[in-house]
Motif scaffolding. Structure first.
Motif, short mmCIF file in Angstrom:
data_model
loop_
_atom_site.label_atom_id
_atom_site.label_comp_id
_atom_site.label_asym_id
_atom_site.label_seq_id
_atom_site.Cartn_x
_atom_site.Cartn_y
_atom_site.Cartn_z
N PHE A 1 37.28 -4.24 50.78
CA PHE A 1 36.60 -2.97 50.54
C PHE A 1 35.71 -3.15 49.32
N HIS B 1 33.73 -0.87 46.05
CA HIS B 1 33.62 0.37 45.30
C HIS B 1 32.50 0.20 44.27
N ARG C 1 42.70 0.65 46.53
CA ARG C 1 41.42 1.38 46.42
C ARG C 1 41.47 2.38 45.26
#
Length: 155
Positions: free
Chosen positions: A6, A8, A138
């Motif tokens: 992921f 960010h 996350r």
């Protein structure tokens, strides 16, 4: 099982060179992690920064403490890429992870703002833990970005 990844991104209200110094300093890294956790710097690296350690070599075991004091995890730390002022990448194994990668990229938005992007990849030793761990990891990186932004807002 494949590695889950992921990304960010956030914008920090500080010049790139100041953000770079903060995110490559172990004290700055721990400030981002607290109060959720802190990392103990491997022996021999107490005065080092990410941009002064050797590349591609295991740097030693970095213990991770939940809430700053409960031993939770360790990271066999290896910095695999470094472009000062631009990015660094860690590729390690952990007690819970077969593979852990963390790439942090910095880009100047303008003279007073820096875009920080973390790209995280992980593969737990127990594949069934990937789904429950992903939202936790996350949230940790959202927290890190908030702490980093807070640091510069208060300075």
């Amino acid at each position: 099982m494949s590695v889950r990844t992921f990304r960010h991104t956030s914008t920090i209200a500080a010049p790139l060179d100041e953000v770079w110094r903060r995110v490559t300093d172990f004290e700055g890294i721990n400030d981002e992690l607290m109060p959720v956790m802190r990392m103990r710097v491997p022996p021999g690296l107490r005065d080092a920064t990410i941009d002064t350690v050797p590349l591609g070599v295991p740097l030693g075991r970095s213990w991770i403490f939940y809430l700053g004091f409960l031993p939770l995890e360790y990271d066999d730390l290896v910095i695999t890429e470094l472009a000062p002022g631009s990015h660094f990448q860690e590729a390690s194994s952990m007690a819970s992870m077969r593979r852990w990668t963390h790439r942090r990229e910095l880009h100047a938005v303008d003279a007073d703002r820096t875009e920080v992007t973390d790209v995280v990849g992980f593969e737990p030793w127990l594949p069934l833990l990937a789904s429950p761990l992903e939202p936790v990891i996350r949230r940790l990186f959202v927290h890190r970005h908030r702490q980093l932004a807070r640091h510069f807002a208060n300075n």
